[in-house]
Design a protein around this motif. Structure first.
Motif, mmCIF file in Angstrom:
data_model
loop_
_atom_site.group_PDB
_atom_site.id
_atom_site.type_symbol
_atom_site.label_atom_id
_atom_site.label_comp_id
_atom_site.label_asym_id
_atom_site.label_seq_id
_atom_site.Cartn_x
_atom_site.Cartn_y
_atom_site.Cartn_z
ATOM 1 N N ALA A 46 12.902 -25.288 -4.563
ATOM 2 C CA ALA A 46 13.378 -23.910 -4.612
ATOM 3 C C ALA A 46 13.023 -23.241 -3.300
ATOM 4 C CB ALA A 46 12.725 -23.156 -5.776
ATOM 5 N N VAL A 47 13.894 -22.361 -2.830
ATOM 6 C CA VAL A 47 13.560 -21.509 -1.690
ATOM 7 C C VAL A 47 13.349 -20.110 -2.246
ATOM 8 C CG1 VAL A 47 14.313 -20.547 0.510
ATOM 9 C CG2 VAL A 47 14.842 -22.919 -0.058
ATOM 10 N N ILE A 48 12.130 -19.624 -2.103
ATOM 11 C CA ILE A 48 11.726 -18.364 -2.720
ATOM 12 C C ILE A 48 11.639 -17.305 -1.627
ATOM 13 C CG2 ILE A 48 9.945 -17.273 -4.151
ATOM 14 C CD1 ILE A 48 9.022 -20.441 -4.367
ATOM 15 N N ASN A 49 12.301 -16.181 -1.842
ATOM 16 C CA ASN A 49 12.197 -15.081 -0.886
ATOM 17 C C ASN A 49 10.960 -14.258 -1.219
ATOM 18 O OD1 ASN A 49 14.489 -15.488 0.813
ATOM 19 N ND2 ASN A 49 15.762 -14.965 -0.944
ATOM 20 N N LEU A 50 9.920 -14.414 -0.404
ATOM 21 C CA LEU A 50 8.670 -13.699 -0.651
ATOM 22 C C LEU A 50 8.756 -12.322 -0.005
ATOM 23 C CD1 LEU A 50 6.028 -16.515 -0.073
ATOM 24 C CD2 LEU A 50 6.985 -15.705 -2.234
ATOM 25 N N PRO A 51 8.634 -11.252 -0.800
ATOM 26 C CA PRO A 51 8.867 -9.909 -0.265
ATOM 27 C C PRO A 51 7.739 -9.422 0.640
ATOM 28 C CG PRO A 51 8.172 -9.783 -2.554
ATOM 29 C CD PRO A 51 8.345 -11.247 -2.239
ATOM 30 N N LEU A 52 8.133 -8.676 1.672
ATOM 31 C CA LEU A 52 7.157 -8.013 2.524
ATOM 32 C C LEU A 52 6.802 -6.653 1.931
ATOM 33 C CD1 LEU A 52 8.734 -8.747 6.033
ATOM 34 C CD2 LEU A 52 6.961 -10.047 4.833
ATOM 35 N N ALA A 53 5.669 -6.117 2.366
ATOM 36 C CA ALA A 53 5.270 -4.763 1.959
ATOM 37 C C ALA A 53 6.223 -3.759 2.623
ATOM 38 C CB ALA A 53 3.831 -4.513 2.372
ATOM 39 N N VAL A 54 5.951 -2.486 2.446
ATOM 40 C CA VAL A 54 6.812 -1.430 2.987
ATOM 41 C C VAL A 54 6.916 -1.583 4.509
ATOM 42 C CG1 VAL A 54 7.083 1.072 3.255
ATOM 43 C CG2 VAL A 54 6.163 0.131 1.126
ATOM 44 N N LEU A 55 8.139 -1.528 5.025
ATOM 45 C CA LEU A 55 8.347 -1.676 6.461
ATOM 46 C C LEU A 55 7.819 -0.456 7.209
ATOM 47 C CD1 LEU A 55 11.972 -3.150 6.538
ATOM 48 C CD2 LEU A 55 9.812 -4.380 6.791
ATOM 49 N N PRO A 56 7.351 -0.653 8.452
ATOM 50 C CA PRO A 56 6.823 0.475 9.216
ATOM 51 C C PRO A 56 7.952 1.360 9.758
ATOM 52 C CG PRO A 56 6.817 -1.504 10.567
ATOM 53 C CD PRO A 56 7.277 -1.923 9.190
ATOM 54 N N SER A 57 7.638 2.628 9.966
ATOM 55 C CA SER A 57 8.596 3.522 10.624
ATOM 56 C C SER A 57 8.555 3.254 12.126
ATOM 57 C CB SER A 57 8.214 4.976 10.374
ATOM 58 O OG SER A 57 6.974 5.258 11.022
ATOM 59 N N ARG A 58 9.559 3.774 12.832
ATOM 60 C CA ARG A 58 9.572 3.621 14.299
ATOM 61 C C ARG A 58 8.299 4.210 14.911
ATOM 62 N NH1 ARG A 58 13.623 2.352 17.904
ATOM 63 N NH2 ARG A 58 12.951 2.715 20.044
ATOM 64 N N GLU A 59 7.869 5.353 14.394
ATOM 65 C CA GLU A 59 6.668 6.019 14.932
ATOM 66 C C GLU A 59 5.435 5.134 14.740
ATOM 67 O OE1 GLU A 59 9.874 8.527 14.509
ATOM 68 O OE2 GLU A 59 8.868 7.513 12.822
ATOM 69 N N GLU A 60 5.352 4.497 13.583
ATOM 70 C CA GLU A 60 4.198 3.617 13.315
ATOM 71 C C GLU A 60 4.186 2.417 14.261
ATOM 72 O OE1 GLU A 60 3.350 4.255 8.544
ATOM 73 O OE2 GLU A 60 5.159 3.167 9.153
ATOM 74 N N VAL A 61 5.384 1.896 14.568
ATOM 75 C CA VAL A 61 5.456 0.766 15.495
ATOM 76 C C VAL A 61 5.096 1.226 16.910
ATOM 77 C CG1 VAL A 61 6.932 -1.033 16.481
ATOM 78 C CG2 VAL A 61 7.210 -0.382 14.081
ATOM 79 N N GLU A 62 5.635 2.383 17.322
ATOM 80 C CA GLU A 62 5.347 2.898 18.674
ATOM 81 C C GLU A 62 3.853 3.136 18.867
ATOM 82 O OE1 GLU A 62 7.961 6.241 18.822
ATOM 83 O OE2 GLU A 62 9.631 5.086 19.665
ATOM 84 N N ALA A 63 3.179 3.566 17.816
ATOM 85 C CA ALA A 63 1.736 3.828 17.914
ATOM 86 C C ALA A 63 0.965 2.548 18.234
ATOM 87 C CB ALA A 63 1.232 4.440 16.610
ATOM 88 N N LYS A 64 1.540 1.405 17.852
ATOM 89 C CA LYS A 64 0.853 0.121 18.087
ATOM 90 C C LYS A 64 1.031 -0.373 19.531
ATOM 91 C CE LYS A 64 -0.583 -0.712 13.789
ATOM 92 N NZ LYS A 64 -2.019 -0.725 13.453
ATOM 93 N N LEU A 65 1.881 0.292 20.334
ATOM 94 C CA LEU A 65 2.053 -0.116 21.732
ATOM 95 C C LEU A 65 0.754 0.033 22.514
ATOM 96 C CD1 LEU A 65 5.556 1.472 22.453
ATOM 97 C CD2 LEU A 65 5.027 -0.976 22.434
ATOM 98 N N ASP A 66 -0.117 0.927 22.036
ATOM 99 C CA ASP A 66 -1.400 1.161 22.721
ATOM 100 C C ASP A 66 -2.567 0.479 22.015
ATOM 101 O OD1 ASP A 66 -0.093 2.837 24.537
ATOM 102 O OD2 ASP A 66 -0.216 4.529 23.141
ATOM 103 N N ASP A 67 -2.265 -0.416 21.075
ATOM 104 C CA ASP A 67 -3.346 -1.074 20.343
ATOM 105 C C ASP A 67 -4.235 -1.873 21.301
ATOM 106 O OD1 ASP A 67 -3.884 -1.824 17.220
ATOM 107 O OD2 ASP A 67 -4.429 -3.519 18.511
#
Length: 326
Positions: free
Chosen positions: A181-202
């Motif tokens: 079987a190929v099972i689609n394992l769900p991801l948690a809530v996707l990040p917003s653009r702002e949340e991703v941009e904040a990680k540019l300075d991680d």
């Protein structure tokens, strides 16, 4: 270029696999299978909860699976011709950039030296959060090598498999059934653009690179993945034997739950099969965080797994094995 070298390597691997299957099919002979189970303690849980989050440190009280699963293949004369043995532990005793079989390679040698003419084959259990208990006594932290330790750990595992073979095993008989079987394992809530941009300075370059990759995907107008397709295979022989495999680096808690679904009879539960995309953490690990939960950053995946993935995999194994909810 490296991609050209990579293509050559892939072609060599493909051809070698085809050749070995053809050779094996030309040399088939009747055999009898017997399953044995032993135990070995060269592994340790590698997650410790501290005040500043979960650290990768030896945890002697953590969840562990010390089973050594052994399937012996006997020819018509009763001689052991092959030994399939499985254990739950990263093959990372040596570390650094040395190339070799690590502890499984030395375990194979140990078994083959004891049973002349037999081929020993290693398979890896659900070892996502389990590694060799190779610890520096001064610092209490994991260490790499030296080679003598790698060899010692391999010999201990090989001897554990040989000791299991000396015990009376369970005959494995009946018809073969394979399912996938190929099972689609769900991801948690996707990040917003702002949340991703904040990680540019991680502070982590890995997280910075992840943020750039995700923003590139967004800029191209492509949808972010909401799940990861993950293959599961089952192979059963009669009513007596079950092998379950999952793609990815599956953490031990999930492997142990699948063993419960199978029951106490002959069994192998393996990760790292088909492909290794990234870690598949248990619900507990996703809640606690740490390396296994955060590994999605290394693979350009937009979010960690949803906490439901553990139960999803257990249910899938139960369904493929034809088990009913108890």
């Amino acid at each position: 270029s490296s991609s050209a070298a990579s293509d050559v390597y892939k072609r060599q691997v493909r051809n070698a696999i085809v050749d070995v299957v053809a050779e094996a099919s030309r040399n088939m002979e009747p055999c009898a299978l017997k399953y044995h189970r032993g135990t070995c303690d060269i592994n340790v849980n590698r997650r410790v909860k501290t005040g500043s989050g979960t650290q990768m440190l030896p945890n002697p009280d953590g969840v562990i699976d010390r089973d050594v699963d052994v399937l012996a293949v006997h020819d018509a004369s009763g001689n052991v011709r092959a030994v399939l043995f499985g254990y739950t532990c990263h093959a990372t005793t040596m570390g650094d950039y040395f190339i070799g079989g690590d502890y499984p390679g030395f375990a194979q040698r140990t078994i083959q030296a004891a049973i002349p003419g037999a081929e020993a084959l290693f398979v890896q259990g659900c070892a996502g959060d389990i590694r060799p208990n190779n610890v520096d006594p001064e610092t209490g932290r994991f260490k790499s090598g030296p080679l003598e330790v790698v060899e010692e750990f391999g010999q201990r595992l090989g001897n554990a498999a040989l000791a299991a073979l000396d015990l009376s095993g369970t005959d494995v008989t009946g018809s073969l059934t394979a399912q996938k079987a190929v099972i689609n394992l769900p991801l948690a809530v996707l990040p917003s653009r702002e949340e991703v941009e904040a990680k540019l300075d991680d502070k982590s370059p890995v997280v910075q690179r992840w943020a750039r990759e995700i923003l590139d995907t967004m800029d191209r107008g492509e949808a972010l993945a909401t799940s990861v397709p993950t293959a599961m295979h089952t192979l059963t022989i009669g009513d007596s034997f079950a092998l379950v495999t999952i793609a990815g680096e599956v953490c031990v808690e999930i492997g142990l739950r699948i063993k419960e679904v199978i029951g106490d009879g002959p069994r192998f539960v393996l990760g790292y099969t088909d492909r290794v995309h990234w870690y598949i953490p248990s619900r507990q690990i996703l809640r606690e965080g740490g390396y296994e939960a955060d590994s999605f950053y290394y693979h350009g995946i937009p979010a960690p797994y949803d906490e439901s993935v553990e139960d999803t995999l257990i249910d899938a194994a139960r369904e493929l094995l034809g088990k009913q909810h108890s």
